[in-house]
Design a protein around this motif. Structure first.
Motif, PDB file in Angstrom:
ATOM      1  N   HIS A  73     -17.649  41.982 -14.038  1.00  0.00           N
ATOM      2  CA  HIS A  73     -17.547  42.587 -12.707  1.00  0.00           C
ATOM      3  C   HIS A  73     -18.175  41.772 -11.585  1.00  0.00           C
ATOM      4  CE1 HIS A  73     -21.741  43.984 -12.434  1.00  0.00           C
ATOM      5  NE2 HIS A  73     -21.655  44.453 -13.653  1.00  0.00           N
ATOM      6  N   ASN A  78     -19.661  47.330 -11.197  1.00  0.00           N
ATOM      7  CA  ASN A  78     -20.235  47.669 -12.495  1.00  0.00           C
ATOM      8  C   ASN A  78     -19.105  47.690 -13.517  1.00  0.00           C
ATOM      9  OD1 ASN A  78     -19.103  50.487 -12.543  1.00  0.00           O
ATOM     10  ND2 ASN A  78     -20.498  50.741 -10.804  1.00  0.00           N
ATOM     11  N   SER A  79     -19.355  48.235 -14.678  1.00  0.00           N
ATOM     12  CA  SER A  79     -18.371  48.157 -15.752  1.00  0.00           C
ATOM     13  C   SER A  79     -17.208  49.133 -15.610  1.00  0.00           C
ATOM     14  CB  SER A  79     -19.064  48.397 -17.105  1.00  0.00           C
ATOM     15  OG  SER A  79     -19.617  49.699 -17.167  1.00  0.00           O
ATOM     16  N   ASP A 116     -22.059  46.647 -17.792  1.00  0.00           N
ATOM     17  CA  ASP A 116     -22.917  46.601 -16.607  1.00  0.00           C
ATOM     18  C   ASP A 116     -23.829  45.379 -16.689  1.00  0.00           C
ATOM     19  OD1 ASP A 116     -21.917  49.043 -15.693  1.00  0.00           O
ATOM     20  OD2 ASP A 116     -23.519  50.208 -16.627  1.00  0.00           O
ATOM     21  N   ASN A 120     -28.249  45.223 -12.125  1.00  0.00           N
ATOM     22  CA  ASN A 120     -27.076  45.751 -11.434  1.00  0.00           C
ATOM     23  C   ASN A 120     -27.484  46.388 -10.122  1.00  0.00           C
ATOM     24  OD1 ASN A 120     -24.874  47.931 -10.850  1.00  0.00           O
ATOM     25  ND2 ASN A 120     -23.962  46.508 -12.312  1.00  0.00           N
ATOM     26  N   VAL A 128     -24.225  54.097 -13.992  1.00  0.00           N
ATOM     27  CA  VAL A 128     -24.640  52.719 -14.265  1.00  0.00           C
ATOM     28  C   VAL A 128     -25.888  52.730 -15.144  1.00  0.00           C
ATOM     29  CG1 VAL A 128     -25.603  50.613 -13.243  1.00  0.00           C
ATOM     30  CG2 VAL A 128     -23.632  51.731 -12.175  1.00  0.00           C
ATOM     31  N   THR A 130     -28.599  49.881 -16.486  1.00  0.00           N
ATOM     32  CA  THR A 130     -28.991  48.485 -16.290  1.00  0.00           C
ATOM     33  C   THR A 130     -30.494  48.342 -16.394  1.00  0.00           C
ATOM     34  OG1 THR A 130     -28.747  46.572 -14.791  1.00  0.00           O
ATOM     35  CG2 THR A 130     -29.221  48.703 -13.779  1.00  0.00           C
TER      36      THR A 130
END
Length: 399
Positions: A73, A78-79, A116, A120, A128, A130
């Motif tokens: 990303h 993010n993912s 992620d 992040n 999220v 992280t």
């Protein structure tokens, strides 16, 4: 005639309901999952304990685990690359236009996964997961702040590699990412060439040149100048929201193109009454950008932005040799898709990678993304190259 109109109205209503039902059934629903590493050693040689990152996937892993596509990303992303967490979500992941059943990255055939990043930016986003400066250091019980080690694009890649290995994956059908994600995709192809059969770099770059490094430094400056930043030690105090907002305003503007901003603000007029009569008042377009930045700042962290800036500033593919030497290690087929009017990571940067790959005797394709949004064409306009991406993914492995 009246009865016909009533019948037609009922028919249209039924048709719309059926369409909405089909859309709901076709919506890709996803879940965020968590991965934990007890100890992670950074590229700089520092150890981070209890690293946690989120990841999500789309499609199914085949028996020999050969159908994996990794999506890496961008800076503020993010993912969540595709699908929705629930039917009620306002919008899907950022590349939903190309990821899903029967789309360019067809989840009927591919197992698509995204992770992620460390540090992040959206650390306070409930979707999220992280580890970064805002995380609790298990050795002190307090937020890391600036004691968190400097991390690099290689570190993001190494965490992704650990996630993949935990799933028994040892090879990628492809890796694809936009902007900062393009850095990770190219790093995969240079650091772990035996893993990567195909690499797609969108609005990408092979190294942070002098111009880009200075641009990134401008993003960091408002935070460091915020009176509440306190050298990164603000987690039990007033947070530096003004500095973070100013940084996000700058990032957002530079990621767009003047054509889009002007079109989105047709009411702009230099001689607006408010700024004419009061130095403390701003033009409508300034308020427009500031309001958008403030809304995003609520889920973000100032220190995380500084660490992301540094990771991008430190980037050169391979994290060792000159770009030309690093490209000699690539085994993957490559596809580079810059935005034609990108003012942030300009097309010359993707051309530099493309030419270095060709000079090294590698397979590389180049095509530009068109649209009014500059750098953001690589996110919102990616579907225009759906057929290009699908054909590239379907091509025979180079490994």
């Amino acid at each position: 005639m009246r009865h016909f109109c009533i019948w037609l109205g009922k028919f249209v209503l039924l048709a719309l309901c059926l369409i909405q039902l089909c859309w709901a059934q076709d919506t890709l629903l996803v879940n965020k999952q968590q991965f934990t590493l007890d100890d992670f050693v950074t590229f700089g040689g520092k150890t981070i304990k209890q690293v946690k990152v989120g990841w999500e996937s789309y499609g199914k892993l085949n028996e020999d685990k050969s159908n994996v596509i990794l999506i890496t990303h961008f800076f503020s992303g993010n993912s969540h690359a595709a699908g929705k967490y629930s039917q009620d979500d306002a919008k899907p992941g950022y590349w939903d236009s190309i990821i899903g059943p029967d789309k360019a990255i067809d989840t009927n055939h591919y197992f698509v996964i995204s992770v992620d990043s460390l540090v992040n930016l959206g650390v306070h986003d409930p979707h999220v997961i992280t580890t970064g400066p805002a995380s609790i250091n298990p050795e002190t019980g307090k937020p890391y702040g600036l004691t968190f080690p400097v991390v690099t694009i290689r570190d993001f890649v190494n965490v992704q590699k650990a996630v993949l290995e935990s799933l028994g994956i040892s090879k990628l059908h492809a890796v694809m990412g936009a902007s900062m994600g393009s850095m990770q995709a190219l790093e995969w192809a240079t650091a772990y060439p035996d893993w990567v059969a195909r690499m797609i770099s969108v609005i990408g770059v092979g190294q942070a040149d002098a111009w880009t490094t200075l641009t990134l430094e401008q993003w960091a400056m408002p935070i460091r100048l915020d009176k509440h930043w306190n050298h990164g030690d603000y987690y039990q105090r007033q947070i530096p929201v003004d500095g973070l907002t100013a940084s996000l305003m700058m990032i957002t503007q530079q990621a767009m193109h003047p054509d889009y901003i002007n079109a989105a603000n047709p009411q702009h007029w230099p001689l607006e009454a408010a700024p004419l009569n009061d130095i403390n008042q701003s033009h409508q377009v300034v308020n427009w950008l500031k309001n958008a930045a403030q809304a995003r700042a609520n889920i973000m962290d100032a220190n995380h932005l500084l660490y992301l800036v540094r990771a991008n500033q430190l980037f050169i593919a391979g994290h060792h040799d000159k770009l030309e030497e690093a490209m000699k290690r690539v085994k993957a087929k490559s596809l580079l898709l810059p935005s034609h009017n990108d003012l942030l990571l300009m097309p010359y940067m993707a051309k530099q990678v493309h030419q270095a790959l060709l000079a090294a005797g590698k397979s590389s394709q180049y095509a530009e993304i068109n649209g009014p949004m500059g750098h953001l064409n690589g996110v919102v306009g990616i579907a225009q190259h759906s057929s290009t991406i699908a054909a590239f993914l379907a091509a025979k492995d180079s490994l």
